[in-house]
Design a protein around this motif. Structure first.
Motif, short mmCIF file in Angstrom:
data_model
loop_
_atom_site.label_atom_id
_atom_site.label_comp_id
_atom_site.label_asym_id
_atom_site.label_seq_id
_atom_site.Cartn_x
_atom_site.Cartn_y
_atom_site.Cartn_z
N PRO A 281 0.83 -1.20 0.00
CA PRO A 281 0.00 0.00 0.00
C PRO A 281 0.86 1.25 0.00
O PRO A 281 1.91 1.29 0.64
N SER A 282 0.42 2.26 -0.73
CA SER A 282 1.16 3.53 -0.79
C SER A 282 0.53 4.55 0.13
O SER A 282 -0.70 4.55 0.33
N ARG A 283 1.35 5.41 0.67
CA ARG A 283 0.87 6.45 1.57
C ARG A 283 1.29 7.82 1.04
O ARG A 283 2.35 7.96 0.42
N PRO A 284 0.48 8.85 1.29
CA PRO A 284 0.86 10.20 0.85
C PRO A 284 2.19 10.61 1.49
O PRO A 284 2.44 10.34 2.67
N SER A 285 3.02 11.23 0.69
CA SER A 285 4.31 11.67 1.19
C SER A 285 4.76 12.90 0.40
O SER A 285 4.04 13.39 -0.46
N ARG A 286 5.93 13.36 0.73
CA ARG A 286 6.51 14.49 0.04
C ARG A 286 7.82 14.02 -0.58
O ARG A 286 8.68 13.44 0.11
N LYS A 287 7.97 14.28 -1.88
CA LYS A 287 9.16 13.85 -2.60
C LYS A 287 10.12 15.03 -2.73
O LYS A 287 9.74 16.10 -3.21
N VAL A 288 11.35 14.83 -2.27
CA VAL A 288 12.38 15.87 -2.36
C VAL A 288 13.42 15.42 -3.38
O VAL A 288 14.03 14.36 -3.23
N VAL A 289 13.58 16.19 -4.44
CA VAL A 289 14.52 15.88 -5.51
C VAL A 289 15.58 16.97 -5.56
O VAL A 289 15.27 18.15 -5.58
#
Length: 442
Positions: A281-289
């Motif tokens: 299952p995937s959960r909402p997150s914040r992606k930092v690139v």
């Protein structure tokens, strides 16, 4: 969509599922009722077709009113859409497109009701891939025939290069800062693997920091992750995923990867079985690139954080960045092969790898993919024709530009034609719509 619209699809399982849900007439049509005619296109790169099944073509030309091409999303069934568009051009029929994300009754009804005109970028993407297949095949098919070897497709040929690459030593370069690791990437965002020991990197880097909402795990590469530790044969894995889709237990699982062609993340619609039991299952997150750039060199780090949690590593100072060169030993496991694909921002395309297995060009073991002597012979023919792994990778990346801008179609095809036919060592062409980092947006 009108109440008497005719629905056209390409698979019996899909046709049967549609008939159970809507009263419209449903036609099951093999997309090979027409095919590209030599040389495949005119001077403007418009596809040129020949008729293989006149009866089917005539029946389709006689359709009136709305005609809905109802197929799974993405590129896998795109040839039927392209051939219908050509056949119904200048006819009284109005062609619409319904992407069947899942075959549940609600999913089918929703897709058919929401059928709309075909997106130009999707149609041009399908056409470009068909013409690319024709261009690459014509470059090497004679040499293959002389050695009794079958043609399996240009993407299979790219996979064959990857299978050989993982069987040999290679090196990657990384930037390390705290717990953050940045991998070297090419101008298109793909991971760089060096077949020879690369030079050391010194000096400073310009750093670009981007954040975007995302999900973790990244559901764009769900197929790769489902297969990551699998010991089952790939044809069985494909059958399990297809069965889940055809039965309405799950949504269409075969997405392209980092570039979206209309697919949605895999969803479980009922109690999962087989491979889908392992879908995390995937959960909402914040992606930092972060992109670290020095002249033509680029490195990228990607981190995922729960919503509201700040990034652990602040932007680094020059002196805090450590550059490492990391060796990779020969490793023919499926996991390593999938890792190479994911480094190219791709999910596994089952049709491409199964063609290689069926023709004996790669051998499949329990969780392994090994190139065979026949596969090496194919690569020998390909490389003599100039079809190196790097050249095929450039073609792959060029084709993706059409998804962003369908008006780049002719420019892309001209560059692909030059890339295929130029026997000199290729240099990276400039894409019509350069997007070195946007491809990796969440």
């Amino acid at each position: 969509m009108g109440p008497v619209a005719t629905i056209v699809t390409g698979r019996k399982q899909v046709a049967d599922a549609i008939r159970r849900c809507v009263p419209n007439p449903v036609l099951e049509v093999d997309s090979r009722f027409i095919d590209l005619a030599d040389p495949g296109f005119n001077e403007d790169f418009e596809p040129q077709f020949r008729i293989l099944n006149p009866e089917t073509q005539k029946a389709l030309r006689e359709l009136r009113g709305e005609v809905v091409c109802a197929i799974p999303p993405g590129l896998s069934e795109g040839d039927l859409m392209l051939h219908l568009a050509h056949t119904l051009h200048n006819s009284p029929a109005v062609l619409l497109h319904a992407a069947l994300q899942d075959l549940s009754p609600d999913g089918i009804a929703r897709a058919i009701k929401g059928a709309e005109a075909i997106n130009p970028w999707l149609l041009t993407s399908v056409a470009a891939r068909s013409l690319t297949e024709h261009l690459v095949r014509m470059q090497v098919v004679t040499a293959l025939r002389e050695r009794g070897l079958a043609w399996t497709g240009w993407q299979s040929l790219f996979y064959l290069h990857l299978a050989r690459a993982i069987s040999k030593p290679s090196w990657t370069r990384h930037l390390r800062f705290g717990i953050c690791t940045a991998v070297e990437i090419d101008p298109f965002g793909g991971t760089v693997y060096h077949c020879r020991y690369p030079r050391h990197v010194k000096g400073g880097f310009a750093v670009t920091h981007k954040e975007a909402p995302a999900e973790w795990p990244d559901r764009r590469f769900a197929v790769n992750r489902l297969l990551w530790n699998s010991k089952e044969r790939l044809e069985k894995c494909m059958e399990e995923l297809e069965l889940a889709y055809f039965s309405g237990a799950g949504s269409w699982p075969f997405s392209y990867g980092g570039v979206n062609y209309g697919e949605q993340p895999v969803r479980i619609l009922s109690r999962p079985t087989g491979l889908l039991q392992h879908l995390a299952p995937s959960r909402p997150s914040r992606k930092v690139v972060r992109i670290y750039q020095q002249d033509h060199l680029r490195f990228r780090s990607q981190s995922y954080y729960p919503e509201g949690q700040p990034a652990i590593n602040p932007l680094p100072a020059k002196a805090q960045i450590q550059v490492t060169i990391d060796p990779l030993l020969p490793d023919n496991t499926l996991q390593t092969f999938l890792g190479r694909l994911e480094g190219c921002q791709l999910n596994l395309d089952f049709a491409s790898i199964l063609q290689l297995i069926q023709c004996g060009y790669v051998r499949q073991g329990a969780g392994t993919i090994t190139i065979t002597p026949k596969g090496e012979a194919v690569l020998d023919c390909a490389e003599k024709a100039g079809l190196t792994g790097w050249r095929l990778y450039l073609i792959l990346r060029l084709l993706e530009n059409i998804q962003t801008d369908e008006s780049s179609y002719e420019a892309v095809l001209r560059q692909i034609q030059e890339t295929v036919q130029d026997q000199c060592a290729p240099s990276p062409p400039q894409p019509p719509t350069p997007k070195p980092m946007l491809r990796n947006r969440a």
